[in-house]
Design a protein around this motif. Sequence first.
Motif, PDB file in Angstrom:
ATOM      1  N   PRO A 176       0.921   2.195  -8.545  1.00  0.00           N
ATOM      2  CA  PRO A 176      -0.547   2.220  -8.557  1.00  0.00           C
ATOM      3  C   PRO A 176      -1.139   3.319  -7.672  1.00  0.00           C
ATOM      4  CG  PRO A 176       0.271  -0.020  -8.156  1.00  0.00           C
ATOM      5  CD  PRO A 176       1.460   0.879  -8.153  1.00  0.00           C
ATOM      6  N   ASP A 177      -0.540   3.591  -6.534  1.00  0.00           N
ATOM      7  CA  ASP A 177      -1.072   4.637  -5.654  1.00  0.00           C
ATOM      8  C   ASP A 177       0.055   5.097  -4.720  1.00  0.00           C
ATOM      9  OD1 ASP A 177      -0.835   2.760  -3.535  1.00  0.00           O
ATOM     10  OD2 ASP A 177      -2.837   1.990  -3.971  1.00  0.00           O
ATOM     11  N   TRP A 178      -0.243   6.129  -3.888  1.00  0.00           N
ATOM     12  CA  TRP A 178       0.832   6.706  -3.072  1.00  0.00           C
ATOM     13  C   TRP A 178       1.359   5.735  -2.020  1.00  0.00           C
ATOM     14  CZ3 TRP A 178       0.414   7.638   2.209  1.00  0.00           C
ATOM     15  CH2 TRP A 178      -0.872   7.506   2.747  1.00  0.00           C
ATOM     16  N   ARG A 179       0.507   4.804  -1.557  1.00  0.00           N
ATOM     17  CA  ARG A 179       1.000   3.829  -0.572  1.00  0.00           C
ATOM     18  C   ARG A 179       2.039   2.900  -1.197  1.00  0.00           C
ATOM     19  NH1 ARG A 179      -2.201   4.092   3.982  1.00  0.00           N
ATOM     20  NH2 ARG A 179      -4.211   5.059   3.617  1.00  0.00           N
ATOM     21  N   ALA A 180       1.770   2.503  -2.448  1.00  0.00           N
ATOM     22  CA  ALA A 180       2.770   1.694  -3.167  1.00  0.00           C
ATOM     23  C   ALA A 180       4.031   2.525  -3.379  1.00  0.00           C
ATOM     24  CB  ALA A 180       2.199   1.220  -4.509  1.00  0.00           C
ATOM     25  N   GLY A 181       3.847   3.840  -3.648  1.00  0.00           N
ATOM     26  CA  GLY A 181       4.997   4.739  -3.795  1.00  0.00           C
ATOM     27  C   GLY A 181       5.861   4.747  -2.539  1.00  0.00           C
ATOM     28  N   ARG A 182       5.213   4.787  -1.365  1.00  0.00           N
ATOM     29  CA  ARG A 182       5.976   4.776  -0.104  1.00  0.00           C
ATOM     30  C   ARG A 182       6.713   3.445   0.066  1.00  0.00           C
ATOM     31  NH1 ARG A 182       3.609   8.971   3.303  1.00  0.00           N
ATOM     32  NH2 ARG A 182       3.239  10.577   1.734  1.00  0.00           N
ATOM     33  N   ARG A 183       6.067   2.349  -0.368  1.00  0.00           N
ATOM     34  CA  ARG A 183       6.752   1.039  -0.241  1.00  0.00           C
ATOM     35  C   ARG A 183       7.969   0.991  -1.164  1.00  0.00           C
ATOM     36  NH1 ARG A 183       1.321  -0.770  -0.244  1.00  0.00           N
ATOM     37  NH2 ARG A 183       1.472  -1.680  -2.332  1.00  0.00           N
ATOM     38  N   ASP A 223       5.636  19.987  -0.734  1.00  0.00           N
ATOM     39  CA  ASP A 223       4.547  20.425   0.148  1.00  0.00           C
ATOM     40  C   ASP A 223       3.390  21.012  -0.666  1.00  0.00           C
ATOM     41  OD1 ASP A 223       5.291  23.187  -0.426  1.00  0.00           O
ATOM     42  OD2 ASP A 223       6.963  22.844   0.948  1.00  0.00           O
ATOM     43  N   ASP A 224       3.530  21.040  -1.990  1.00  0.00           N
ATOM     44  CA  ASP A 224       2.453  21.528  -2.858  1.00  0.00           C
ATOM     45  C   ASP A 224       1.368  20.453  -2.921  1.00  0.00           C
ATOM     46  OD1 ASP A 224       0.834  21.873  -5.178  1.00  0.00           O
ATOM     47  OD2 ASP A 224       2.344  23.207  -6.018  1.00  0.00           O
ATOM     48  N   PRO A 225       0.112  20.804  -2.510  1.00  0.00           N
ATOM     49  CA  PRO A 225      -0.940  19.772  -2.427  1.00  0.00           C
ATOM     50  C   PRO A 225      -1.270  19.132  -3.775  1.00  0.00           C
ATOM     51  CG  PRO A 225      -1.862  21.977  -2.086  1.00  0.00           C
ATOM     52  CD  PRO A 225      -0.367  22.127  -2.070  1.00  0.00           C
ATOM     53  N   GLY A 226      -0.853  19.773  -4.880  1.00  0.00           N
ATOM     54  CA  GLY A 226      -1.166  19.219  -6.202  1.00  0.00           C
ATOM     55  C   GLY A 226       0.014  18.548  -6.885  1.00  0.00           C
ATOM     56  N   TYR A 227       1.195  18.559  -6.243  1.00  0.00           N
ATOM     57  CA  TYR A 227       2.372  17.964  -6.904  1.00  0.00           C
ATOM     58  C   TYR A 227       2.750  16.664  -6.199  1.00  0.00           C
ATOM     59  CZ  TYR A 227       6.342  17.723  -9.951  1.00  0.00           C
ATOM     60  OH  TYR A 227       7.222  17.315 -10.927  1.00  0.00           O
ATOM     61  N   LEU A 228       2.435  15.545  -6.829  1.00  0.00           N
ATOM     62  CA  LEU A 228       2.447  14.264  -6.124  1.00  0.00           C
ATOM     63  C   LEU A 228       3.697  13.419  -6.365  1.00  0.00           C
ATOM     64  CD1 LEU A 228      -1.296  13.290  -6.749  1.00  0.00           C
ATOM     65  CD2 LEU A 228      -0.317  14.887  -5.073  1.00  0.00           C
ATOM     66  N   THR A 229       4.521  13.832  -7.323  1.00  0.00           N
ATOM     67  CA  THR A 229       5.740  13.076  -7.612  1.00  0.00           C
ATOM     68  C   THR A 229       6.826  13.422  -6.600  1.00  0.00           C
ATOM     69  OG1 THR A 229       5.222  13.087  -9.960  1.00  0.00           O
ATOM     70  CG2 THR A 229       7.508  12.626  -9.374  1.00  0.00           C
ATOM     71  N   GLY A 230       7.445  12.410  -6.042  1.00  0.00           N
ATOM     72  CA  GLY A 230       8.574  12.625  -5.142  1.00  0.00           C
ATOM     73  C   GLY A 230       9.744  11.806  -5.636  1.00  0.00           C
ATOM     74  N   ILE A 240       9.230   8.911  -8.156  1.00  0.00           N
ATOM     75  CA  ILE A 240       8.148   7.991  -7.803  1.00  0.00           C
ATOM     76  C   ILE A 240       6.832   8.752  -7.944  1.00  0.00           C
ATOM     77  CG2 ILE A 240       7.172   6.529  -5.992  1.00  0.00           C
ATOM     78  CD1 ILE A 240      10.014   6.301  -4.801  1.00  0.00           C
ATOM     79  N   CYS A 241       5.964   8.266  -8.871  1.00  0.00           N
ATOM     80  CA  CYS A 241       4.693   8.959  -9.140  1.00  0.00           C
ATOM     81  C   CYS A 241       3.521   8.015  -8.897  1.00  0.00           C
ATOM     82  CB  CYS A 241       4.561   9.409 -10.582  1.00  0.00           C
ATOM     83  SG  CYS A 241       6.050   9.871 -11.410  1.00  0.00           S
ATOM     84  N   PRO A 242       2.689   8.270  -7.897  1.00  0.00           N
ATOM     85  CA  PRO A 242       2.784   9.319  -6.891  1.00  0.00           C
ATOM     86  C   PRO A 242       3.482   8.813  -5.616  1.00  0.00           C
ATOM     87  CG  PRO A 242       0.651   8.265  -6.730  1.00  0.00           C
ATOM     88  CD  PRO A 242       1.408   7.526  -7.795  1.00  0.00           C
ATOM     89  N   LEU A 243       4.024   9.780  -4.860  1.00  0.00           N
ATOM     90  CA  LEU A 243       4.622   9.449  -3.559  1.00  0.00           C
ATOM     91  C   LEU A 243       3.821  10.081  -2.422  1.00  0.00           C
ATOM     92  CD1 LEU A 243       6.921   7.995  -2.059  1.00  0.00           C
ATOM     93  CD2 LEU A 243       8.394   9.944  -2.528  1.00  0.00           C
ATOM     94  N   LYS A 244       2.816  10.897  -2.778  1.00  0.00           N
ATOM     95  CA  LYS A 244       1.947  11.440  -1.727  1.00  0.00           C
ATOM     96  C   LYS A 244       0.518  11.533  -2.211  1.00  0.00           C
ATOM     97  CE  LYS A 244       1.650  16.144  -1.545  1.00  0.00           C
ATOM     98  NZ  LYS A 244       2.068  17.421  -0.956  1.00  0.00           N
ATOM     99  N   GLN A 245      -0.347  11.722  -1.237  1.00  0.00           N
ATOM    100  CA  GLN A 245      -1.783  11.761  -1.485  1.00  0.00           C
ATOM    101  C   GLN A 245      -2.180  13.155  -1.994  1.00  0.00           C
ATOM    102  OE1 GLN A 245      -3.753  10.796   2.165  1.00  0.00           O
ATOM    103  NE2 GLN A 245      -5.520   9.937   1.117  1.00  0.00           N
ATOM    104  N   ALA A 246      -3.073  13.213  -2.984  1.00  0.00           N
ATOM    105  CA  ALA A 246      -3.532  14.502  -3.501  1.00  0.00           C
ATOM    106  C   ALA A 246      -4.153  15.319  -2.371  1.00  0.00           C
ATOM    107  CB  ALA A 246      -4.557  14.274  -4.611  1.00  0.00           C
ATOM    108  N   GLY A 247      -3.840  16.609  -2.355  1.00  0.00           N
ATOM    109  CA  GLY A 247      -4.432  17.506  -1.373  1.00  0.00           C
ATOM    110  C   GLY A 247      -3.613  17.667  -0.099  1.00  0.00           C
ATOM    111  N   ASP A 248      -2.588  16.841   0.067  1.00  0.00           N
ATOM    112  CA  ASP A 248      -1.777  16.902   1.290  1.00  0.00           C
ATOM    113  C   ASP A 248      -0.797  18.083   1.211  1.00  0.00           C
ATOM    114  OD1 ASP A 248      -0.244  16.485   3.524  1.00  0.00           O
ATOM    115  OD2 ASP A 248       0.200  14.381   3.083  1.00  0.00           O
ATOM    116  N   ARG A 249      -0.858  18.957   2.219  1.00  0.00           N
ATOM    117  CA  ARG A 249       0.000  20.142   2.233  1.00  0.00           C
ATOM    118  C   ARG A 249       1.331  19.900   2.923  1.00  0.00           C
ATOM    119  NH1 ARG A 249      -2.168  24.494   0.469  1.00  0.00           N
ATOM    120  NH2 ARG A 249      -4.368  24.368  -0.027  1.00  0.00           N
ATOM    121  N   ARG A 250       1.557  18.648   3.330  1.00  0.00           N
ATOM    122  CA  ARG A 250       2.835  18.387   3.995  1.00  0.00           C
ATOM    123  C   ARG A 250       3.817  17.753   3.021  1.00  0.00           C
ATOM    124  NH1 ARG A 250      -0.492  16.560   8.973  1.00  0.00           N
ATOM    125  NH2 ARG A 250      -1.511  15.752   7.142  1.00  0.00           N
TER     126      ARG A 250
END
Length: 267
Positions: A78-85, A194-201, A213-223
Amino acid sequence: MSPVYYSLRMRAAGAGRHLSGAERIVLADQAASAAAQLVARGIAHGGQTAEVHCTLEPLDAGAIRRSRLPDVRTWQVPDWRAGRRLALTLLMECGVGESAAARAMQALDRGAAPGGSVMRGAMLVDAQSGERLEDDPARGVRVSRMDLDPACRDALLATLSGAGLAHHRTAEALVLAGKVLHAPGIVAELCWSDDPGYLTGYVATPAGGYQRICPLKQAGDRRGGRALFVDAGNRSLNGLVDYLESQPVLFTAAGTIHPPRPWSDAP
Ligand code: WAQ
Ligand code: MG
């Protein structure tokens, strides 16, 4: 005459930091066009690029190992936080300690290099204690000398693309994870871009394969970055780093590619 293979590596930097890198294994007659492609990629960083380094080195053809790519699963969350879990769950399933996994995710989230910037390579993390094991926490370990076998590159790219995995990042990450999973003492790999637009990890493990895992990070994050979890009881760090940086590996076949599935831990 047997073919001569070359390791081709590119790294681009600007304003004192790493911007992008890539590694290929190519035949002599493909080296010039592949190098031109990587240089183009290195300078495509919104005018930030100050320097691009390309290295071409012949490989000992007898030392090349051939292997099959990992199986692929894709989890839609559902969102990147769920991706981290989900990432935490997958890492713990394969023997990474909870606090080690959480610490590594926190490091990637904050920027794992000193000062909170992105590392050039991967962190090495003790899978039980969470301790960082790499010599240089800014550079990390750069996994290199791996690619799709030039003899079946086009067919493998067509297979990936036919399964909905057309992005060059996916093929490159699958190849990198494929090499990492054969490394001595590796328990798991965790990665997001580290690409701010590529959210799958992904999380990759020897038993579970490559789990996107889509998404595993928040949009816009450069880390972003990579953590390679190492079995504490099986630590020949020199042997591991030598394998990751130097052992040439070519992939000659795709694994099983499963269709995307939803995952949620919401009640
Ligand atoms: N060796 C070790 N670490 C590396 C390497 C390497 N060869 N290349 C990149 N890294 C580290 C470095 O810290 C980068 O900042 C970070 O990983 C992310 O690199 O659809 O595109 O090239 O299945 O931004 C994963 C999902 C995409 C692909 C990963 O990584 C999919 C990606 P990026
Ligand atoms: Mg990259």
